[in-house]
Design a protein around this motif. Structure first.
Motif, mmCIF file in Angstrom:
data_model
loop_
_atom_site.group_PDB
_atom_site.id
_atom_site.type_symbol
_atom_site.label_atom_id
_atom_site.label_comp_id
_atom_site.label_asym_id
_atom_site.label_seq_id
_atom_site.Cartn_x
_atom_site.Cartn_y
_atom_site.Cartn_z
ATOM 1 N N ARG A 289 0.801 -1.234 0.000
ATOM 2 C CA ARG A 289 0.000 0.000 0.000
ATOM 3 C C ARG A 289 0.827 1.274 0.000
ATOM 4 N N TRP A 290 2.076 1.212 0.434
ATOM 5 C CA TRP A 290 2.878 2.419 0.604
ATOM 6 C C TRP A 290 4.206 2.283 -0.120
ATOM 7 N N SER A 291 4.725 3.408 -0.591
ATOM 8 C CA SER A 291 6.093 3.489 -1.110
ATOM 9 C C SER A 291 6.817 4.540 -0.290
ATOM 10 N N LEU A 292 7.662 4.074 0.606
ATOM 11 C CA LEU A 292 8.343 4.941 1.560
ATOM 12 C C LEU A 292 9.841 4.995 1.230
ATOM 13 N N PRO A 293 10.592 5.926 1.805
ATOM 14 C CA PRO A 293 12.033 5.970 1.537
ATOM 15 C C PRO A 293 12.687 4.617 1.801
ATOM 16 N N ASP A 294 13.606 4.238 0.914
ATOM 17 C CA ASP A 294 14.221 2.914 0.992
ATOM 18 C C ASP A 294 15.612 2.951 1.609
ATOM 19 N N ASN A 295 15.861 3.931 2.482
ATOM 20 C CA ASN A 295 17.197 4.087 3.061
ATOM 21 C C ASN A 295 17.281 3.602 4.497
ATOM 22 N N GLY A 296 16.291 2.833 4.953
ATOM 23 C CA GLY A 296 16.311 2.313 6.312
ATOM 24 C C GLY A 296 17.111 1.035 6.427
ATOM 25 N N PRO A 297 17.075 0.388 7.581
ATOM 26 C CA PRO A 297 17.884 -0.816 7.792
ATOM 27 C C PRO A 297 17.437 -1.995 6.942
ATOM 28 N N ASP A 298 16.137 -2.042 6.580
ATOM 29 C CA ASP A 298 15.595 -3.142 5.766
ATOM 30 C C ASP A 298 14.306 -2.640 5.125
ATOM 31 N N PRO A 299 14.361 -2.074 3.915
ATOM 32 C CA PRO A 299 13.182 -1.437 3.315
ATOM 33 C C PRO A 299 11.985 -2.372 3.136
ATOM 34 N N VAL A 300 12.223 -3.663 2.946
ATOM 35 C CA VAL A 300 11.122 -4.614 2.786
ATOM 36 C C VAL A 300 10.732 -5.216 4.130
ATOM 37 N N GLY A 301 11.725 -5.667 4.903
ATOM 38 C CA GLY A 301 11.440 -6.308 6.183
ATOM 39 C C GLY A 301 10.944 -5.347 7.235
ATOM 40 N N GLN A 302 11.329 -4.059 7.142
ATOM 41 C CA GLN A 302 10.849 -3.028 8.069
ATOM 42 C C GLN A 302 10.564 -1.742 7.286
ATOM 43 N N PRO A 303 9.472 -1.730 6.522
ATOM 44 C CA PRO A 303 9.175 -0.557 5.680
ATOM 45 C C PRO A 303 8.924 0.713 6.476
ATOM 46 N N GLY A 304 8.583 0.584 7.765
ATOM 47 C CA GLY A 304 8.302 1.757 8.584
ATOM 48 C C GLY A 304 9.521 2.381 9.224
ATOM 49 N N ALA A 329 4.714 -9.501 19.260
ATOM 50 C CA ALA A 329 4.522 -10.340 18.076
ATOM 51 C C ALA A 329 5.702 -10.264 17.119
ATOM 52 N N ASN A 330 6.339 -9.118 17.018
ATOM 53 C CA ASN A 330 7.528 -8.967 16.166
ATOM 54 C C ASN A 330 8.749 -8.536 16.970
ATOM 55 N N PHE A 331 8.754 -8.843 18.246
ATOM 56 C CA PHE A 331 9.879 -8.443 19.093
ATOM 57 C C PHE A 331 11.171 -9.063 18.571
ATOM 58 N N GLY A 332 12.188 -8.226 18.385
ATOM 59 C CA GLY A 332 13.480 -8.709 17.928
ATOM 60 C C GLY A 332 13.541 -9.082 16.463
ATOM 61 N N ILE A 333 12.568 -8.636 15.671
ATOM 62 C CA ILE A 333 12.488 -9.075 14.271
ATOM 63 C C ILE A 333 13.718 -8.662 13.477
ATOM 64 N N SER A 334 14.364 -7.548 13.839
ATOM 65 C CA SER A 334 15.548 -7.112 13.093
ATOM 66 C C SER A 334 16.848 -7.626 13.691
ATOM 67 N N ASP A 335 16.755 -8.370 14.784
ATOM 68 C CA ASP A 335 17.947 -8.894 15.469
ATOM 69 C C ASP A 335 18.933 -7.773 15.801
ATOM 70 N N GLY A 336 18.399 -6.614 16.194
ATOM 71 C CA GLY A 336 19.231 -5.490 16.591
ATOM 72 C C GLY A 336 19.683 -4.614 15.450
ATOM 73 N N LYS A 337 19.383 -4.996 14.210
ATOM 74 C CA LYS A 337 19.854 -4.226 13.053
ATOM 75 C C LYS A 337 19.263 -2.827 13.036
ATOM 76 N N GLN A 338 17.961 -2.700 13.365
ATOM 77 C CA GLN A 338 17.329 -1.384 13.346
ATOM 78 C C GLN A 338 17.967 -0.449 14.376
ATOM 79 N N THR A 339 18.235 -0.948 15.567
ATOM 80 C CA THR A 339 18.823 -0.116 16.613
ATOM 81 C C THR A 339 20.235 0.316 16.248
ATOM 82 N N ARG A 340 21.002 -0.576 15.647
ATOM 83 C CA ARG A 340 22.348 -0.195 15.204
ATOM 84 C C ARG A 340 22.279 0.859 14.099
ATOM 85 N N TRP A 341 21.322 0.696 13.185
ATOM 86 C CA TRP A 341 21.122 1.703 12.134
ATOM 87 C C TRP A 341 20.715 3.038 12.733
#
Length: 523
Positions: A289-304, A329-341
């Protein structure tokens, strides 16, 4: 527990991750397993997005269920709707235009131009198709949805463009369709005064529509939506009687179009935005439904999770489902990647001399006192130390359906009181956290009286709690809850650049009445 678990028995859902919920829906509730993911799920691929000035890389597509047969109708009878804009990673030169069509169409496209009578050639767009079957004795409603996206690159900074979207049989450049044209304006090349708006927890209602119209009146450069966008999953209670109706998205996008067709509508992911049917992580629907900036830690796995810069403000969006203790429900889904980013990205933004302020927004609250959710200890543990390390200037949350604003907080305590109308300096005072969850859904309540402009209560402490790891509640008495308002509202932030740069933050009720205001400046 406020978690999207439509159709899943409560005892199972209480211990199921989002991936387990997805598997349960696909293998247990589909008739004889005909719609199992391994058989019927396919990736939708891009279709050459770009302006023609330069090729735009096709964004990674969501994995969504495609139908085996699609209704084809005369394209002249199919009108696009639900237009919504989003910045690309560089708001000065990139815009993403998205819309919806009620049926499958041939060769969708966009035209743009500096004048409504001088639109460009047809620029190909991409279709992302979602199918939701009738399940769970009808409590999950059937829907076919077609979302269309076009990426525009190499635009001119600070420029207003006209655009029209179409497909075979429906041309926005046709004089009969000129009334369907929209406009957007790219971010300026240098810092200028501008306003942005923000809220969370909107849904579909007259209150939500009213807030949209008030936001449009602020003439914002962009809008931040802190998650729980439309509530296609309305309850999330985990009962077998739960419902899910994807068609609520049709209503939401039609409701929001009056603003989002002109104002970039920058969303992040709330707990109600995890929809287990579409993908194991629950984000297949959001990716469609959305096309958001793709410069995050995982544009598909964490589009928000992404960031952008407008003028002298750096904005960072986060997916708090990754760190939430309350809704795991999604706790730890990025295995810390989002926080490091996040740590890296905040450091990069703070090091830039052209950026005065950093604003972070996400769903779950770091600091709130409502009886419904209060504060999430997972957010406090993972991210608040990073906000303080990089001296973030303003944090905006949703989740609690009220307006609440803290004093300047440092190490979980008041570092400086910030009464209504006062100013604060994050370089020495700490960070102000705003809960702006009064966008349109049913309101929550506080354990203490409201206190807002024109209605001041002398109460310095509030008995509340924060959620700890494992889902338990730790009671606490806090003094940082400065402003509380039980009503529908939104945030408007006026940014002024220059040697005395400042952000003037105002909260407005749905009546237009001001309920809070304060100022942020640095140094």
């Amino acid at each position: 527990m406020d978690i999207p678990r439509f159709g899943i028995p409560e005892k199972l859902a209480d211990r199921m991750t989002m991936a387990e919920q997805h598997d349960y829906l696909r293998t247990r509730l589909t008739r004889r397993g005909v719609l199992r993911t391994s058989v019927a799920t396919a990736a939708v691929t891009g279709a050459g997005l770009g302006t023609g000035l330069a090729a735009s890389p096709a964004s990674a597509a969501p994995t969504v269920l495609t139908s085996r047969s699609s209704t084809q109708v005369d394209g002249s009878l199919v009108a696009p709707f639900g237009r919504h804009l989003a910045y690309g990673a560089d708001p000065k030169t990139q815009m993403r235009v998205s819309w919806q069509v009620p049926f499958a169409v041939r060769r969708p496209y966009i035209r743009i131009g500096l004048k409504p009578w001088a639109l460009s050639r047809k620029i190909d767009a991409e279709v992302r198709h979602l199918t939701t079957p009738l399940l769970n004795d009808g409590r999950i409603a059937a829907a076919e949805q077609f979302y269309v996206h076009a990426g525009l690159d190499r635009l001119e900074p600070g420029t207003t463009y006209y655009y029209g979207v179409g497909h075979d049989g429906f041309d926005p450049a046709d004089t009969r369709n000129l009334g369907t044209l929209g406009t957007f304006t790219t971010a300026p090349s240098r810092a200028e005064s501008f306003t942005f708006t923000a809220f969370g927890d909107q849904g579909v209602s007259y209150h939500a529509l009213g807030n949209d119209q008030l936001i449009l009146g602020q003439n914002p450069a962009f809008h931040l939506h802190a998650g729980d966008i439309c509530y296609a999953d309305p309850s999330g209670s985990g009962q077998t009687t739960d419902t899910y109706d994807a068609r609520t998205w049709d209503q939401f996008l039609a409701q929001t179009e009056t603003v989002s067709k002109t104002v970039p509508w920058m969303v992040t992911t709330g707990n109600h935005d995890m929809e287990a049917w579409y993908s194991p992580d629950g984000y297949g629907g959001q990716n469609a439904r959305w096309s958001l900036p793709d410069n995050g830690p995982d544009p598909v796995g964490q589009p928000g999770a992404y960031s952008f810069v407008h003028g002298n403000v750096g904005v960072v969006a986060l997916d708090a489902n990754d760190v939430s203790y309350e809704i795991p429900a999604n706790f730890g889904i990025s295995d810390g990647k989002q926080t490091r980013w996040l740590d890296r990205r905040l450091g990069e933004l703070r090091a830039r001399h052209d950026i005065d302020f950093i604003v972070v927004f996400f769903h779950h609250c770091a600091f709130s006192t409502t009886n419904a959710h209060a504060s999430d200890g997972g957010v406090r543990d993972a991210w608040v130390p990073l906000f303080e390390k990089h001296q973030v200037d303003l944090v905006i949350n949703g989740h609690n359906h009220v307006y609440e604003r803290t004093d300047a907080v440092l190490r979980n305590a008041v570092a400086r009181k910030v009464p209504i109308g006062e100013h604060t300096d994050p370089t020495r005072d700490g960070i102000v956290y705003v809960t702006a969850g009064g966008a349109g859904k049913a309101l929550y309540n506080f354990p203490a009286p409201d206190t807002y402009e024109g209605h001041i209560e002398d109460q310095e402490s509030v008995d509340t709690y924060h959620v700890v790891k494992g889902g338990g509640r730790a009671t606490e008495t806090v003094e940082w809850s400065r402003v509380r308002y039980t009503g529908f509202s939104f945030l408007a932030v006026e940014v002024q650049p220059g040697p005395h740069a400042r952000m003037k933050v105002t909260a407005l009720a749905e009546s237009g009445e001001r309920i809070d205001h304060f100022e942020i400046s640095r140094g």
